[in-house]
Design an enzyme around this catalytic site. Structure first.
Site, PDB file in Angstrom:
ATOM      1  N   LYS A 115    -144.182  49.699  42.546  1.00 25.11           N
ATOM      2  CA  LYS A 115    -143.665  48.850  43.622  1.00 25.11           C
ATOM      3  C   LYS A 115    -144.160  49.336  44.993  1.00 25.11           C
ATOM      4  CE  LYS A 115    -140.648  46.367  41.006  1.00 25.11           C
ATOM      5  NZ  LYS A 115    -141.228  46.652  39.685  1.00 25.11           N
TER       6      LYS A 115
HETATM    7  C1  LIG Z   1    -141.586  46.036  38.515  1.00 26.42           C
HETATM    8  C2  LIG Z   1    -142.176  46.840  37.410  1.00 26.42           C
HETATM    9  C3  LIG Z   1    -142.901  46.234  36.350  1.00 26.42           C
HETATM   10  C4  LIG Z   1    -143.077  44.729  36.230  1.00 26.42           C
HETATM   11  O1  LIG Z   1    -143.967  44.197  37.183  1.00 26.42           O
HETATM   12  P1  LIG Z   1    -143.964  42.622  37.493  1.00 26.42           P
HETATM   13  O2  LIG Z   1    -144.864  42.463  38.666  1.00 26.42           O
HETATM   14  O3  LIG Z   1    -142.529  42.285  37.833  1.00 26.42           O
HETATM   15  O4  LIG Z   1    -144.442  41.914  36.294  1.00 26.42           O
HETATM   16  C5  LIG Z   1    -143.449  47.064  35.375  1.00 26.42           C
HETATM   17  N1  LIG Z   1    -143.286  48.398  35.410  1.00 26.42           N
HETATM   18  C6  LIG Z   1    -142.588  49.017  36.396  1.00 26.42           C
HETATM   19  C7  LIG Z   1    -142.420  50.497  36.354  1.00 26.42           C
HETATM   20  C8  LIG Z   1    -142.018  48.269  37.443  1.00 26.42           C
HETATM   21  O5  LIG Z   1    -141.323  48.899  38.408  1.00 26.42           O
END
Ligand SMILES: *Cc1c(COP(=O)(O)O)cnc(C)c1O
Length: 500
Positions: A112
């Protein structure tokens, strides 16, 4: 210009789309044209730093931002030691034809950060460009990862205030400490009595309360959100697909023009959709493989063309993928139907009212061509963490392990020998409990504290604990307020010093 996937309203500049977040008709903003790049552009990326690559790619989409503005946003997001790897998003060869793109070297140890380090800066710049006078108040309900990444990203960013609400009982000890020790002059963190749904419902209620919003506007405040429907959160993610490719060519793992597959652990479909934009722009991507956990709504959709949220919800080892409605899929549908906003609106209304929609054979075939898919359960996820560490000495977090297992199954079943790049979305330390249990068995969890567990994991996988996680042990607690769901509006007003 940017338009809503549901077709209402005029085109907006990128700065306007980023400041608005979501379109007034409920749709998501999409670019009117997807810019294309040629070989010369791709070759030109090779000698550049991650920051320079980011500025070059962002400039293709955010055409109303000057190059200097973009450079300054990018420097703030990725420069200055913010990421523990100088490469920012390094690519690691794990075995022949299989690479991991590590997106977790940022301040919160999860991917993120790649977007939430940049979005606040793009937003703050947009406010200036739009001559917006209001203070922007970002409300976040979090089940763990997003809240901390938003706090780090918005910390001390001009003209913004952040309030994060996390469920008192619903986050891991590390995640809680990450949030309650947060420094910064423009942010507050609150525990909400209840679970994630309570926190989420409370935030949604505030967003939808017209009187409350009017009262805030009167005092010079505007509410906004930092979740992944904002174009300003999606566009930073396109960069690392290009950067990974440039790195592989530079390291002579592939030749310029060779195709690669990306395997993406998917929840809200934001990350993998960024890969789709990269492919449409001309990056030589063969397949974008969509990996899910037991909440396999996307696997079903990508196999049958029916998206149905009428199903059981599972809490899994990969909580950031525990999602039943993948919001960003709406953008893909818009592009695949060649901008048929009418059709997209109809499907979204069906999802809302009947709980499902069916895109039919033709569109399904077009999507399947690009997006093979698969899912694995918790037992397989844990087994994969154990096996990969044993065979290759490489430690996976549970989300990345899901992608790994799906990648292997895809290769076996399809015979596709294209190099696979696993998009690695979290540090194994962020989910130390699951990873330790997978590597050493449940007995390993008898360690006294979270920090003892981190040390144990560090010894076991022979990697240093990310400094930001290790420091938590000695950081003072700054945020102690606990509130009920009903009190959330009051808490927001009190934080903004609005009196009755
Ligand atoms: C948010 C997240 C995801 C999923 O990503 P999206 O863009 O929502 O598909 C996968 N792995 C981790 C560790 C995340 O924090």
């Amino acid at each position: 210009m940017y338009f809503s996937t549901r077709g209402q309203g005029d085109g907006l500049t990128a700065a306007q789309a980023i400041a608005q977040g979501i379109a007034p008709d409920g749709g998501l903003f999409v670019p009117e044209v997807i810019p294309c790049v040629d070989d010369a552009f791709l070759l030109g990326l090779q000698p550049l730093s991650y920051q320079e690559r980011a500025a070059a790619i962002l400039h293709l989409f955010l055409t109303d931002y000057t190059v200097d503005e973009l450079k300054s946003c990018v420097a703030g997001a990725y420069g200055d030691g913010k990421f523990s790897s100088p490469a920012v998003a390094p690519i690691v060869k794990v075995k022949d034809n299989l690479f991991a793109l590590e997106l977790w070297h940022g301040p919160t140890s999860a991917f993120k950060d790649m977007a939430l380090q940049l979005l606040p800066r793009l937003l703050s710049c947009a406010l200036k460009k739009n001559d917006e006078q209001a203070q922007i108040v970002i409300l976040v309900a979090t089940s763990g990862d997003t809240g901390k990444a938003a706090l780090e990203g918005f910390k001390d960013v001009e003209q913004t205030q952040v309030m994060v609400f996390y469920p008192e009982e619903g986050v891991s000890q590390i995640q809680r400490l990450q949030m309650v020790t947060q420094e910064g002059t423009n942010l507050k963190v609150f525990a909400v009595k209840g679970n994630f749904d309570d926190a989420q419902t409370g935030v949604k209620r505030i967003f939808n309360d017209t009187d409350f919003n009017a009262e805030l506007a009167d005092k010079g405040f505007k509410l906004s959100s930092a979740n992944s429907i904002n174009w300003g959160r999606l566009v930073p993610q396109i960069v690392y697909y290009f950067s990974a490719y440039a790195d592989l060519v530079q390291q002579q793992q592939i030749k310029q023009g060779d195709k690669v597959n990306f395997v993406v652990p998917t929840g809200n479909f934001g990350n993998i959709l960024a890969g789709y934009y990269a492919k449409q722009m001309g990056l030589p991507i063969n397949k974008l493989i969509c990996a899910s956990n037991s909440n396999n709504v996307l696997t079903d959709f990508l196999t049958t063309g029916v998206y149905s949220r009428k199903r059981q919800f599972y809490k899994t080892y990969s909580p950031s993928m525990d999602i039943l409605i993948s919001s960003n899929l709406e953008r893909l549908l818009y592009h695949v139907t060649n901008k048929d906003a009418c059709q997209v609106s109809k499907w979204m209304a069906e999802l809302n009212e009947a709980g499902e929609y069916n895109i039919g054979e033709t569109y399904l075939a077009a999507i399947k061509e690009v997006f093979p898919s698969g899912w694995v359960d918790d037992a397989e996820t844990a087994a994969t963490i154990g096996r990969v560490h044993k065979e290759y000495g490489y430690a996976l977090d549970p989300h990345t392990a899901v992608a790994w297992q799906v990648a292997e199954a895809y290769r076996r079943q399809s015979g596709d020998a294209t190099p696979n790049i696993i998009v690695s979305t979290a540090s194994p330390f962020k989910f130390n409990e699951t990873v330790l249990a997978a590597l050493a068995g449940a007995d390993s969890l008898k360690t006294e504290t979270e920090f003892a567990a981190l040390s144990q994991l560090a010894d076991m996988i022979n990697r240093p604990i990310p400094p930001a996680l290790a420091e938590l042990e000695h950081k003072p607690i700054r945020h102690t307020v606990v509130c009920s769901k009903q009190d959330m509006p009051k808490v927001v007003k009190a934080t903004l010093h609005i009196t009755e």
